[in-house]
Scaffold this active site. Sequence first.
Site, PDB file in Angstrom:
ATOM      1  CB  CYS A  51      -0.858   0.007   1.245  1.00 12.86           C
ATOM      2  SG  CYS A  51      -1.780  -1.514   1.455  1.00 12.86           S
ATOM      3  NE  ARG A  74       4.060   2.239  -1.995  1.00 13.20           N
ATOM      4  CZ  ARG A  74       5.047   1.909  -1.184  1.00 13.20           C
ATOM      5  NH1 ARG A  74       6.241   2.393  -1.406  1.00 13.20           N
ATOM      6  NH2 ARG A  74       4.845   1.129  -0.152  1.00 13.20           N
ATOM      7  CD1 TRP A 119      -0.527  -5.629  -2.176  1.00 13.78           C
ATOM      8  CD2 TRP A 119      -0.866  -5.235  -4.336  1.00 13.78           C
ATOM      9  NE1 TRP A 119      -0.092  -6.720  -2.873  1.00 13.78           N
ATOM     10  CE2 TRP A 119      -0.281  -6.521  -4.195  1.00 13.78           C
ATOM     11  CE3 TRP A 119      -1.169  -4.785  -5.630  1.00 13.78           C
ATOM     12  CZ2 TRP A 119       0.006  -7.339  -5.279  1.00 13.78           C
ATOM     13  CZ3 TRP A 119      -0.873  -5.614  -6.693  1.00 13.78           C
ATOM     14  CH2 TRP A 119      -0.298  -6.869  -6.529  1.00 13.78           C
ATOM     15  CG  ASN A 158       2.579  -0.488   3.509  1.00 18.91           C
ATOM     16  OD1 ASN A 158       2.308  -1.643   3.174  1.00 18.91           O
ATOM     17  ND2 ASN A 158       3.673   0.133   3.118  1.00 18.91           N
ATOM     18  N   GLY A 159       1.039  -2.961   5.512  1.00 15.07           N
ATOM     19  CA  GLY A 159       1.648  -4.091   6.225  1.00 15.07           C
ATOM     20  C   GLY A 159       0.628  -5.186   6.488  1.00 15.07           C
ATOM     21  CD  GLU A 200      13.471 -17.906 -11.436  1.00 17.79           C
ATOM     22  OE1 GLU A 200      12.866 -18.607 -12.273  1.00 17.79           O
ATOM     23  OE2 GLU A 200      13.237 -16.685 -11.294  1.00 17.79           O
ATOM     24  CE  LYS A 237      13.949 -13.912 -13.284  1.00 21.12           C
ATOM     25  NZ  LYS A 237      12.851 -14.600 -12.702  1.00 21.12           N
ATOM     26  CD  GLU A 276      12.755 -13.167 -16.872  1.00 19.12           C
ATOM     27  OE1 GLU A 276      11.638 -12.998 -17.366  1.00 19.12           O
ATOM     28  OE2 GLU A 276      12.926 -13.557 -15.702  1.00 19.12           O
ATOM     29  CG  HIS A 305      23.040 -38.593 -19.656  1.00 21.26           C
ATOM     30  ND1 HIS A 305      23.091 -39.951 -19.882  1.00 21.26           N
ATOM     31  CD2 HIS A 305      23.232 -38.422 -18.325  1.00 21.26           C
ATOM     32  CE1 HIS A 305      23.280 -40.578 -18.730  1.00 21.26           C
ATOM     33  NE2 HIS A 305      23.372 -39.663 -17.769  1.00 21.26           N
ATOM     34  CE  LYS A 365       5.606  -8.736 -12.446  1.00 21.97           C
ATOM     35  NZ  LYS A 365       6.863  -9.448 -12.172  1.00 21.97           N
TER      36      LYS A 365
HETATM   37  C1  F6R Z   1       9.869 -14.629 -15.273  1.00 18.93           C
HETATM   38  C2  F6R Z   1       8.448 -14.379 -15.118  1.00 18.93           C
HETATM   39  C3  F6R Z   1       7.495 -15.254 -15.819  1.00 18.93           C
HETATM   40  C4  F6R Z   1       6.287 -15.572 -14.940  1.00 18.93           C
HETATM   41  C5  F6R Z   1       5.227 -16.367 -15.726  1.00 18.93           C
HETATM   42  C6  F6R Z   1       4.059 -16.775 -14.856  1.00 18.93           C
HETATM   43  O1  F6R Z   1      10.642 -13.737 -14.545  1.00 18.93           O
HETATM   44  O2  F6R Z   1       8.058 -13.468 -14.434  1.00 18.93           O
HETATM   45  O3  F6R Z   1       8.097 -16.421 -16.252  1.00 18.93           O
HETATM   46  O4  F6R Z   1       6.728 -16.301 -13.838  1.00 18.93           O
HETATM   47  O5  F6R Z   1       4.759 -15.596 -16.781  1.00 18.93           O
HETATM   48  O6  F6R Z   1       3.424 -15.662 -14.320  1.00 18.93           O
HETATM   49  P1  F6R Z   1       2.464 -15.790 -13.074  1.00 18.93           P
HETATM   50  O7  F6R Z   1       3.296 -16.215 -11.929  1.00 18.93           O
HETATM   51  O8  F6R Z   1       1.883 -14.418 -12.906  1.00 18.93           O
HETATM   52  O9  F6R Z   1       1.424 -16.819 -13.407  1.00 18.93           O
END
Ligand code: F6R
Length: 602
Positions: free
Chosen positions: A2, A27, A74, A100-101, A477, A481, A484, A500, A597
């Site tokens: 928030c 935010r 939020w 907020n919290g 992961e 990172k 991407e 393999h 996103k």
């Molecule tokens: C990578 C990333 C994406 C999401 C994927 C699923 O950094 O952010 O790979 O993890 O698009 O998104 P959610 O978790 O919102 O279902």
Amino acid sequence: MCGIIGYIGDRKACDVIVKGLKRLEYRGYDSAGIVTGDGEKLEIRKGAGRIDELTKKLGFLEMKGNRGVGHTRWATHGVPNDINAHPQTDCTGRIVLAHNGIIENFSELKEELIGKGHTFKSDTDTEVIAHLIEEELKSSENFEEALRKALRRLKGSFALVIIYADEPDRLYVVRKESPLVLGIGNGETFAASDVPAFLEYTNRVVFLDDGEYAILTKDSYVVKRLDTGEVVEKPVHEISWTLDMAKKAGYPHFMLKEIYEQPRAIKDAIHGNREAIRSVAEEIASYDRVIFVAMGTSYHAALAGKYLLQRLARKIPIVEEASEFRYEFGDLVDDRTLIIAITQSGETADTLAAIKLAKSRGAKVLAIVNVVGSMATRIADLTLYTHAGPEIGVAATKTYTTQLTVLTMLAIELAKVLKTADEGYLEKLEGQLAKVPEMVELALKHDEPLRELAESLKDRRDFFYIGRGIGVPTALEGALKLKEISYIHAEGLSAGELKHGPLALLEDGVPVVAINPTGKVFDKMISNIEEARARGARMISLSDREDMAKVSDVFIEMPEVDELLSPIVYVVPLQLLAYHLAVMRGNDPDKPRNLAKSVTVE
Ligand code: F6R
């Protein structure tokens, strides 16, 4: 997360507050509200929606008074709607506050207060605070004493700005584990979650520390300690940030800010789930057929979840990408199946389709989600929230480590219900989990060496990330990172797979990042590392064992942690490495090309 802005001075408070709320919009929020006061008369206007719409609809800019508080919400407890929007009040409407919290013990406090005759209007944890102060006021000499007594009873995290109608010349503000800063103007004082909210009016800032509260008047501020009431002298900082820098709290990118927010986010994930986890574990314990569905980073969390459930709850889950599940698995699911869907946004099209399909076949669905009220939470049978707060950078960071935190808590709780693991070991794990935020702080200390390392790696074309056991999801992961945001080709794989096929790709200088916490497969990893080194790989290893330094070109020393908790801590240097490489290659890590996103289309 928030946003809060409080104001006391000679200006029309609503003007300052609406502007401040707009500056906090980045935010993320689902609803907003304002209280302003003229003398003892207070007025509240609030609702779900965007600030511009609400300003028109509710007439925010017509509100009278020279002191006030605004809030962008939020949602964490209670869906986003008009009633759950802040400010919240006590029974009399004379104690008004924005928060907020997360208040961890709000249900027990709420029950106690209802027993004492208090009437609640919202589903928020916040409202409890107002009623608790009201209750304490009955046996206190003044408001400040009641406030301190009430706050001592709260467990969790909170930043608060409070107006008490009977004291029209002041605002009370409090900080514990949620951000709050003071802005010191000439004849006016501000309090906000972030500097941008008031930067237009003053750049003189006082940073409150955890466990402090302050009394603000238009010409003064006094900061005190919550536990003793002692006055604390606080320096005033003159900041030279631009508005854009201020939004990122001085960090150059949201992604870096979010990486650094992880200790706090993990704490919130723990606080926010302590109450919920038991009943969820009890409800799902009897399911033997467990299928995780998720995409991207959330899929990697699911993979870690599989190891956690295997090791602690003796279950053998399947992990499927939601996009595969929906076409391959649908008709294998029935009412004896438990689906655990993991999704930060709660809006990923494939994950939603998987949930719907599973539900139509009678399966039970538990969703692990960050965004409260998102579609996944509406269609799942059960939801656990990750409490990471909004994530603005496209690459998932704090939402991943909080997913892992919730999965760890769930696996521990399932093991308790099913009695599948030694009680002493489970207690030890819980104790260590509480310390994970500190371990993440230690991992963050590698930031500068990782930046230097990135310098020497920025022109490489291929990276490999290897791990075994619960280190495999971390390797995947780390590679994701890097791909991407830096646009460098990277592969994450189980180290056992190297010989393999992938070994053929290794040649002199190819960076191989090895994840090797002390654990079941530590020695096996050493053999794999040797295999890669014999082919000329440049070995970058992450481990808590110093002897790993001998088999590494670069050794990143990690804090000692049970291997089941290692995914949360070990991913942090990998996020930082990817971040620095992206920046050095001239990319904007917050907005990687071709990516969104939230992937709301198939
Ligand atoms: C990578 C990333 C994406 C999401 C994927 C699923 O950094 O952010 O790979 O993890 O698009 O998104 P959610 O978790 O919102 O279902």
